[in-house]
Design a protein around this motif. Structure first.
Motif, mmCIF file in Angstrom:
data_model
loop_
_atom_site.group_PDB
_atom_site.id
_atom_site.type_symbol
_atom_site.label_atom_id
_atom_site.label_comp_id
_atom_site.label_asym_id
_atom_site.label_seq_id
_atom_site.Cartn_x
_atom_site.Cartn_y
_atom_site.Cartn_z
ATOM 1 N N ASP A 298 0.838 -1.194 0.000
ATOM 2 C CA ASP A 298 0.000 0.000 0.000
ATOM 3 C C ASP A 298 0.879 1.254 0.000
ATOM 4 O O ASP A 298 1.464 1.619 1.022
ATOM 5 C CB ASP A 298 -0.918 -0.018 1.233
ATOM 6 C CG ASP A 298 -1.978 1.076 1.180
ATOM 7 O OD1 ASP A 298 -1.857 1.972 0.321
ATOM 8 O OD2 ASP A 298 -2.924 1.024 1.996
ATOM 9 N N LYS A 301 0.364 4.023 2.528
ATOM 10 C CA LYS A 301 0.878 3.807 3.885
ATOM 11 C C LYS A 301 2.396 3.592 3.900
ATOM 12 O O LYS A 301 2.941 3.008 4.827
ATOM 13 C CB LYS A 301 0.172 2.607 4.524
ATOM 14 C CG LYS A 301 -1.315 2.859 4.792
ATOM 15 C CD LYS A 301 -1.958 1.679 5.480
ATOM 16 C CE LYS A 301 -3.414 1.969 5.804
ATOM 17 N NZ LYS A 301 -4.070 0.813 6.446
ATOM 18 N N LYS A 336 2.609 -7.174 13.034
ATOM 19 C CA LYS A 336 1.770 -7.331 11.834
ATOM 20 C C LYS A 336 1.309 -5.967 11.291
ATOM 21 O O LYS A 336 0.132 -5.767 10.955
ATOM 22 C CB LYS A 336 0.567 -8.230 12.119
ATOM 23 C CG LYS A 336 0.936 -9.676 12.440
ATOM 24 C CD LYS A 336 -0.298 -10.549 12.589
ATOM 25 C CE LYS A 336 0.026 -12.025 12.642
ATOM 26 N NZ LYS A 336 0.946 -12.450 13.667
ATOM 27 N N SER A 337 2.253 -5.040 11.224
ATOM 28 C CA SER A 337 1.958 -3.690 10.737
ATOM 29 C C SER A 337 1.582 -3.726 9.251
ATOM 30 O O SER A 337 2.126 -4.521 8.482
ATOM 31 C CB SER A 337 3.185 -2.786 10.927
ATOM 32 O OG SER A 337 2.991 -1.535 10.315
ATOM 33 N N ASP A 338 0.652 -2.859 8.867
ATOM 34 C CA ASP A 338 0.266 -2.774 7.449
ATOM 35 C C ASP A 338 1.005 -1.628 6.748
ATOM 36 O O ASP A 338 0.722 -1.302 5.603
ATOM 37 C CB ASP A 338 -1.251 -2.590 7.301
ATOM 38 C CG ASP A 338 -1.760 -1.312 7.970
ATOM 39 O OD1 ASP A 338 -0.949 -0.654 8.672
ATOM 40 O OD2 ASP A 338 -2.939 -0.979 7.781
ATOM 41 N N GLN A 339 1.973 -1.011 7.443
ATOM 42 C CA GLN A 339 2.776 0.049 6.839
ATOM 43 C C GLN A 339 4.052 -0.514 6.228
ATOM 44 O O GLN A 339 4.512 -1.595 6.600
ATOM 45 C CB GLN A 339 3.153 1.107 7.879
ATOM 46 C CG GLN A 339 1.999 2.039 8.238
ATOM 47 C CD GLN A 339 2.503 3.210 9.065
ATOM 48 O OE1 GLN A 339 2.946 3.021 10.185
ATOM 49 N NE2 GLN A 339 2.417 4.410 8.527
ATOM 50 N N ASN A 451 8.650 -5.575 6.075
ATOM 51 C CA ASN A 451 8.008 -4.250 6.084
ATOM 52 C C ASN A 451 8.989 -3.155 5.692
ATOM 53 O O ASN A 451 8.593 -2.114 5.174
ATOM 54 C CB ASN A 451 7.442 -3.933 7.473
ATOM 55 C CG ASN A 451 6.255 -4.806 7.826
ATOM 56 O OD1 ASN A 451 6.415 -5.958 8.188
ATOM 57 N ND2 ASN A 451 5.048 -4.257 7.694
#
Length: 463
Positions: A298, A301, A336-339, A451
């Motif tokens: 993403d 983000k 489990k960051s989505d950034q 990440n």
């Protein structure tokens, strides 16, 4: 303040020759100097490397006094080029080509030993002989210029040991030119810091001569030391570097010339916001063809960070940066960051050329973008129609069958196997590259599950 000299000359190995931070110092300083000296009384002197000078140096016919000096020097194998450096202020520059003067290198080193006991017996031409020979040529040039303007006072500022042999030549022949020597960081201090010595804690206990000879930098240290000792004015760029210089070079700086910021050049908050958005979009476009052939994330983000500077792995904190990124990567995965964090390394290294797969990916990305640009007016009308008629937007709403088929084919060609490379360029030896090896050792491998992503861009950014 008023200018005390009629003519001021700034001498640096980095004038029209980008190597490191001093290039930024001398190029950004020029416009300020022209507030005190006119165009015909301020000259910047650097080495002549045609590839480096291309596009930033505009050669011109020199004034008659300078032309006569150039003709005299040409007989000694020293070719000089006069013109404008294409930076703010457009200062006059003289670039010195020593290709036909390099044969004098050993003789110059011998004289430096005889006159100043600078021990350069174990040095190589590229590392020491080349700048020292260029420096002597510059010294000869400056002395001849002072004779061409007998009624004008002249001051020359020399940056770092690389310009040192010019200063020492003027001292040795008892030239009337006033000399200023500026060190931006001492060679010995830089070397000890690289070797992980706690420099400022140990400063009083360091034997400079012993350390310089043991670490094989005695020629540069001695050159620096003699320039500090023999210049009319000795300066450095900060209080801490001044303390370092006093202990390691044996002379306290007369003046501190702090690096500064030209606040007049800073854009307004509104301008910054616009430019920030523009350049961030350019960076994100780069990420699309660098990472997205392998996998997607993403972009909304994504946080972008960078480190920039010369390749000094420990001095510049590159090692700390990589360790921190690795810790961050582990924390983000655990949570489990989505950034996504993309870390850029703008650090010039030993490159062969741009990776062919990256060039291919960029071309394929541009192909998709061009296809969309061609269809954009039609797509825009379809979106507008769908919104006003409260229809649901879908692929079939936006694209006709043929356009979608072409687009799908082009998107399919962008896909690649494996993982994105750590570096944008092929390196001569990845096995010895500290940045690549540290990233691998810390598990920063640009895997889909990471990440934190790495982009090592090992060449100076240019237009």
């Amino acid at each position: 303040m008023k200018a005390n000299a009629d003519i001021f000359v700034e001498v640096s190995w980095e004038i029209c020759n980008k190597v490191g931070g001093i290039y930024t110092v001398v190029s950004s300083k020029a416009a300020q100097m022209l507030n005190y000296y006119k165009q015909d009384s301020f000259f910047m002197v650097g080495p002549y490397f045609p590839k480096k000078a291309y596009g930033i140096f505009e050669e011109q016919l020199p004034p008659k006094e300078i032309k006569a000096v150039f003709e005299k020097l040409k007989q000694q194998g020293i070719d000089c080029h006069y013109g404008e450096w294409n930076i703010e202020g457009e200062p006059k520059a003289i670039l010195v080509d020593c290709a036909n003067f390099y044969s004098q290198s050993d003789q110059i080193k011998k004289e430096l030993w005889d006159q100043y006991q600078i021990d350069s017996l174990s040095t190589s031409f590229n590392d020491f002989g080349e700048p020292v020979t260029w420096g002597r040529a510059v010294g000869i040039l400056l002395h001849e210029l002072s004779k061409a303007y007998p009624r004008k006072s002249m001051v020359a500022q020399f940056h770092e040991w690389l310009a040192g042999s010019a200063l020492l030549h003027l001292k040795n022949i008892k030239s009337r030119i006033g000399t200023v020597f500026t060190t931006h960081a001492t060679m010995l201090g830089r070397t000890l810091a690289t070797a992980d010595v706690n420099l400022y804690a140990e400063l009083k206990n360091i034997d400079p001569a012993k350390e310089a000879f043991e670490r094989g930098i005695q020629a540069k240290w001695l050159m620096e030391k003699e320039c500090a000792k023999n210049s009319n004015i000795f300066t450095t760029v900060s209080e801490i570097t001044g303390i370092e210089a006093e202990h390691l070079l044996g002379r306290k700086p007369d003046v501190l010339l702090f690096n500064g910021l030209d606040m007049a050049k800073f854009p307004s908050f509104e301008e910054v916001s616009i430019r920030h958005k523009h350049f961030k979009n350019k960076m994100k476009e780069f990420l699309l063809y660098y990472f997205f052939p392998y996998y997607s994330f993403d972009l909304a983000k994504a946080l972008l960070y960078f480190i920039a500077g010369r390749y000094e792995f420990h001095d510049k904190g590159i090692d700390i940066f990589i360790s921190s990124l690795a810790r961050l990567n582990n924390i983000m995965k655990k949570e489990k960051s989505d950034q996504t964090v993309v870390a850029f390394f703008f650090v010039p290294g030993n490159i062969k050329g741009i990776r062919p797969e990256l060039l291919q990916s960029k071309t394929q990305f541009k192909d998709v973008k061009d296809e969309l640009d061609d269809d954009l007016p039609d797509i825009k009308n379809k979106i507008l129609h769908a919104l006003l008629s409260k229809k649901r937007l879908s692929q079939s709403t936006l694209f006709d069958t043929d356009s979608w088929k072409d687009l799908k084919t082009k998107i399919a060609k962008t896909k690649a196997k494996g993982e994105p490379p750590l570096s944008t360029h092929d390196l001569y030896n990845e096995d010895t590259d500290q940045i690549i090896q540290a990233c691998k050792a810390q598990g920063l491998l640009n895997r889909k599950e990471d990440n934190v992503k790495i982009v090592y861009y090992p060449i100076y950014l240019t237009g």
